[in-house]
Design a protein around this motif. Structure first.
Motif, PDB file in Angstrom:
ATOM      1  N   TRP A  64      -9.343  23.282  19.300  1.00  0.00           N
ATOM      2  CA  TRP A  64     -10.787  23.170  19.501  1.00  0.00           C
ATOM      3  C   TRP A  64     -11.173  21.855  20.171  1.00  0.00           C
ATOM      4  N   TYR A  65     -10.477  20.778  19.824  1.00  0.00           N
ATOM      5  CA  TYR A  65     -10.862  19.486  20.348  1.00  0.00           C
ATOM      6  C   TYR A  65     -10.455  19.312  21.815  1.00  0.00           C
ATOM      7  N   VAL A  66      -9.398  20.019  22.245  1.00  0.00           N
ATOM      8  CA  VAL A  66      -9.043  20.005  23.661  1.00  0.00           C
ATOM      9  C   VAL A  66     -10.072  20.811  24.455  1.00  0.00           C
ATOM     10  N   ALA A  67     -10.496  21.931  23.873  1.00  0.00           N
ATOM     11  CA  ALA A  67     -11.569  22.709  24.509  1.00  0.00           C
ATOM     12  C   ALA A  67     -12.849  21.881  24.583  1.00  0.00           C
ATOM     13  N   LEU A  99       0.831  -1.219   0.000  1.00  0.00           N
ATOM     14  CA  LEU A  99       0.000   0.000   0.000  1.00  0.00           C
ATOM     15  C   LEU A  99       0.859   1.261   0.000  1.00  0.00           C
ATOM     16  N   LYS A 100       2.009   1.157  -0.614  1.00  0.00           N
ATOM     17  CA  LYS A 100       2.928   2.295  -0.670  1.00  0.00           C
ATOM     18  C   LYS A 100       2.642   3.134  -1.909  1.00  0.00           C
ATOM     19  N   GLN A 101       1.423   3.754  -1.921  1.00  0.00           N
ATOM     20  CA  GLN A 101       1.018   4.568  -3.074  1.00  0.00           C
ATOM     21  C   GLN A 101       0.742   6.009  -2.648  1.00  0.00           C
ATOM     22  N   PRO A 102       1.211   6.982  -3.417  1.00  0.00           N
ATOM     23  CA  PRO A 102       0.960   8.396  -3.102  1.00  0.00           C
ATOM     24  C   PRO A 102      -0.528   8.731  -3.068  1.00  0.00           C
ATOM     25  N   GLY A 103      -1.335   7.982  -3.824  1.00  0.00           N
ATOM     26  CA  GLY A 103      -2.761   8.268  -3.893  1.00  0.00           C
ATOM     27  C   GLY A 103      -3.492   8.085  -2.568  1.00  0.00           C
ATOM     28  N   LEU A 104      -2.881   7.390  -1.637  1.00  0.00           N
ATOM     29  CA  LEU A 104      -3.509   7.168  -0.338  1.00  0.00           C
ATOM     30  C   LEU A 104      -3.229   8.300   0.648  1.00  0.00           C
ATOM     31  N   ALA A 105      -2.300   9.169   0.282  1.00  0.00           N
ATOM     32  CA  ALA A 105      -1.785  10.150   1.240  1.00  0.00           C
ATOM     33  C   ALA A 105      -2.856  11.080   1.800  1.00  0.00           C
ATOM     34  N   TYR A 106      -3.740  11.594   0.944  1.00  0.00           N
ATOM     35  CA  TYR A 106      -4.731  12.570   1.417  1.00  0.00           C
ATOM     36  C   TYR A 106      -5.668  11.931   2.438  1.00  0.00           C
ATOM     37  N   GLY A 107      -6.184  10.762   2.114  1.00  0.00           N
ATOM     38  CA  GLY A 107      -7.120  10.097   3.008  1.00  0.00           C
ATOM     39  C   GLY A 107      -6.491   9.684   4.319  1.00  0.00           C
ATOM     40  N   THR A 108      -5.244   9.188   4.273  1.00  0.00           N
ATOM     41  CA  THR A 108      -4.573   8.791   5.515  1.00  0.00           C
ATOM     42  C   THR A 108      -4.233  10.004   6.369  1.00  0.00           C
ATOM     43  N   LYS A 109      -3.912  11.129   5.729  1.00  0.00           N
ATOM     44  CA  LYS A 109      -3.628  12.337   6.497  1.00  0.00           C
ATOM     45  C   LYS A 109      -4.883  12.819   7.221  1.00  0.00           C
ATOM     46  N   PHE A 110      -6.029  12.751   6.538  1.00  0.00           N
ATOM     47  CA  PHE A 110      -7.298  13.135   7.165  1.00  0.00           C
ATOM     48  C   PHE A 110      -7.584  12.232   8.366  1.00  0.00           C
ATOM     49  N   ALA A 111      -7.411  10.925   8.177  1.00  0.00           N
ATOM     50  CA  ALA A 111      -7.677   9.975   9.263  1.00  0.00           C
ATOM     51  C   ALA A 111      -6.724  10.205  10.424  1.00  0.00           C
ATOM     52  N   GLU A 112      -5.461  10.473  10.108  1.00  0.00           N
ATOM     53  CA  GLU A 112      -4.460  10.660  11.151  1.00  0.00           C
ATOM     54  C   GLU A 112      -4.741  11.888  11.999  1.00  0.00           C
ATOM     55  N   SER A 113      -5.117  12.977  11.357  1.00  0.00           N
ATOM     56  CA  SER A 113      -5.287  14.233  12.082  1.00  0.00           C
ATOM     57  C   SER A 113      -6.704  14.419  12.624  1.00  0.00           C
ATOM     58  N   LYS A 114      -7.693  14.439  11.736  1.00  0.00           N
ATOM     59  CA  LYS A 114      -9.059  14.774  12.147  1.00  0.00           C
ATOM     60  C   LYS A 114      -9.696  13.726  13.048  1.00  0.00           C
ATOM     61  N   LEU A 115      -9.558  12.456  12.694  1.00  0.00           N
ATOM     62  CA  LEU A 115     -10.201  11.417  13.497  1.00  0.00           C
ATOM     63  C   LEU A 115      -9.582  11.321  14.888  1.00  0.00           C
ATOM     64  N   LEU A 116      -8.280  11.533  14.983  1.00  0.00           N
ATOM     65  CA  LEU A 116      -7.636  11.506  16.291  1.00  0.00           C
ATOM     66  C   LEU A 116      -8.084  12.699  17.131  1.00  0.00           C
ATOM     67  N   GLU A 117      -8.342  13.829  16.469  1.00  0.00           N
ATOM     68  CA  GLU A 117      -8.846  15.005  17.177  1.00  0.00           C
ATOM     69  C   GLU A 117     -10.246  14.749  17.739  1.00  0.00           C
ATOM     70  N   TYR A 118     -11.123  14.171  16.918  1.00  0.00           N
ATOM     71  CA  TYR A 118     -12.473  13.842  17.394  1.00  0.00           C
ATOM     72  C   TYR A 118     -12.406  12.814  18.523  1.00  0.00           C
ATOM     73  N   SER A 119     -11.459  11.890  18.432  1.00  0.00           N
ATOM     74  CA  SER A 119     -11.297  10.879  19.474  1.00  0.00           C
ATOM     75  C   SER A 119     -10.949  11.523  20.808  1.00  0.00           C
ATOM     76  N   VAL A 120     -10.050  12.499  20.772  1.00  0.00           N
ATOM     77  CA  VAL A 120      -9.668  13.219  21.993  1.00  0.00           C
ATOM     78  C   VAL A 120     -10.874  13.935  22.587  1.00  0.00           C
ATOM     79  N   MET A 121     -11.621  14.636  21.755  1.00  0.00           N
ATOM     80  CA  MET A 121     -12.775  15.399  22.240  1.00  0.00           C
ATOM     81  C   MET A 121     -13.798  14.488  22.928  1.00  0.00           C
ATOM     82  N   LEU A 122     -14.090  13.359  22.307  1.00  0.00           N
ATOM     83  CA  LEU A 122     -15.114  12.457  22.835  1.00  0.00           C
ATOM     84  C   LEU A 122     -14.705  11.819  24.162  1.00  0.00           C
ATOM     85  N   LEU A 123     -13.403  11.760  24.446  1.00  0.00           N
ATOM     86  CA  LEU A 123     -12.952  11.214  25.725  1.00  0.00           C
ATOM     87  C   LEU A 123     -13.530  12.005  26.894  1.00  0.00           C
ATOM     88  N   GLY A 124     -13.794  13.300  26.669  1.00  0.00           N
ATOM     89  CA  GLY A 124     -14.326  14.138  27.729  1.00  0.00           C
ATOM     90  C   GLY A 124     -15.678  13.681  28.234  1.00  0.00           C
TER      91      GLY A 124
END
Length: 338
Positions: free
Chosen positions: A257-260, A50-75
């Protein structure tokens, strides 16, 4: 347009599939945990088929945004009232343990020649709650994505080693005292999943106490983010040559925002008697988002670059992990073992 959407979704779908596989595998290997399995599978596939450049945008979104939502929901899964269950000695233990971990990680990282970004991420990830803490700290200190990925991987791998060893250490040292075993596990391990998995190897009472100690650390997340934001600002202020760049890059943002959101949900959950289903749903969604994000981090990790810095990173991880275990044992004897 359709091709663009497919390109953007491909990385996210790949991360989701790995997360699902990890959850299934975790059923048969519960001591390893879905989070660790996800990042390991991601690393293997991301550096091979799975070493393809075409995956980069989607994995970056998952890495950043989903982890942010995960932090927020822990509250929504914790309350301030929980602190009282571990008593004054337990609270002092956690505060001292976190301080020792942060100071020690920053000092050792500097001695090993790591930059400010890696040192702060390592300190926060080990002191608070692993991947979630690193995700919260990264934008505040303007951490490089590669640094973030490397430290998350290192923290998860070292956490797995401790997860498999601390239960036996606790049983050997503290016998049937569930509070002390809970303090050892909950005061040291990085992620909630690792804490629960390790404590489950002992007994249910240890799970309850370990979770309380861990929640206390998570509740300090906002404080750590604020402190690290101030440290980063002071670091930037000493780099006069970069002053022109600093003024325009938004580096003054202290509280994402997600820490807040995390803090707001925690306050609401503390003041209002929310139905149990709310916390349950928030926990499930948060866990899934974290596992998908960790799969994406694995897919994005440059294994060659990680291995290139491997010796120093492993030494860093072992050093911080050893410091955590030794310090928490000393604190348990001084504050709880009476």
């Amino acid at each position: 347009m359709i091709q663009t959407m497919q390109r953007n979704l491909s990385g996210l779908i790949a991360s989701l599939v790995i997360a699902v596989i990890s959850q299934v595998v975790a059923i048969f290997i519960p001591t390893l945990g879905a989070a660790t399995i996800a990042i390991l599978i991601g690393i293997v596939l991301g550096n091979t088929i799975l070493k393809q450049p075409g995956l980069a945008y989607g994995t970056k979104f998952a890495e950043s945004k989903l982890l942010e939502y995960s932090v927020m929901l822990l509250g929504a899964t914790m309350t301030f009232q929980t602190i009282g269950k571990i008593g004054g000695g337990g609270i002092v233990l956690i505060l001292c343990q976190m301080t020792i971990t942060i100071v020690g990680a920053l000092w050792l990282g500097k001695k090993l020649g790591f930059g400010e970004s890696k040192r702060l991420l390592m300190a926060g990830g080990n002191a608070v709650c692993g991947s979630s803490a690193i995700a919260s700290i990264a934008p505040v200190i303007e951490a490089d994505e590669d640094d973030k990925g490397m430290i998350i991987t290192l923290v998860n791998l070292m956490g797995t080693v401790l997860m498999l060893t601390l239960p036996w250490l606790g049983m050997g040292l503290f016998g049937g005292n569930s509070i002390l075993k809970g303090a050892l596990i909950g005061g040291t391990l990085q992620s909630v999943g690792q804490v629960v998995a390790a404590a489950s190897m002992v007994n249910q009472a240890t799970v309850q106490y370990a979770t309380i100690f861990k929640i206390m650390r998570i509740m300090m997340l906002v404080v750590v983010v604020l402190i690290f934001g101030r440290l980063h600002q002071r670091h930037l202020a000493t780099e006069v040559a970069q002053d022109a760049q600093i003024s325009g890059n938004g580096s003054g943002r202290w509280l994402p925002w997600y820490v807040a959101g995390f803090l707001i949900l925690c306050v609401i959950n503390s003041l209002v008697n929310l139905p149990p289903i709310v916390g349950t749903v928030a926990h499930v969604i948060s866990s899934w988002f974290e596992i998908i994000a960790l799969a994406a981090i694995g897919l994005r990790l440059n294994l060659a670059g990680f291995l290139k810095a491997g010796k120093k990173l492993v030494l860093y991880g072992l050093g911080v992990g050893t410091l955590q275990v030794v310090s928490v044992l000393i604190l348990i004897v001084l504050l709880l073992n009476r």
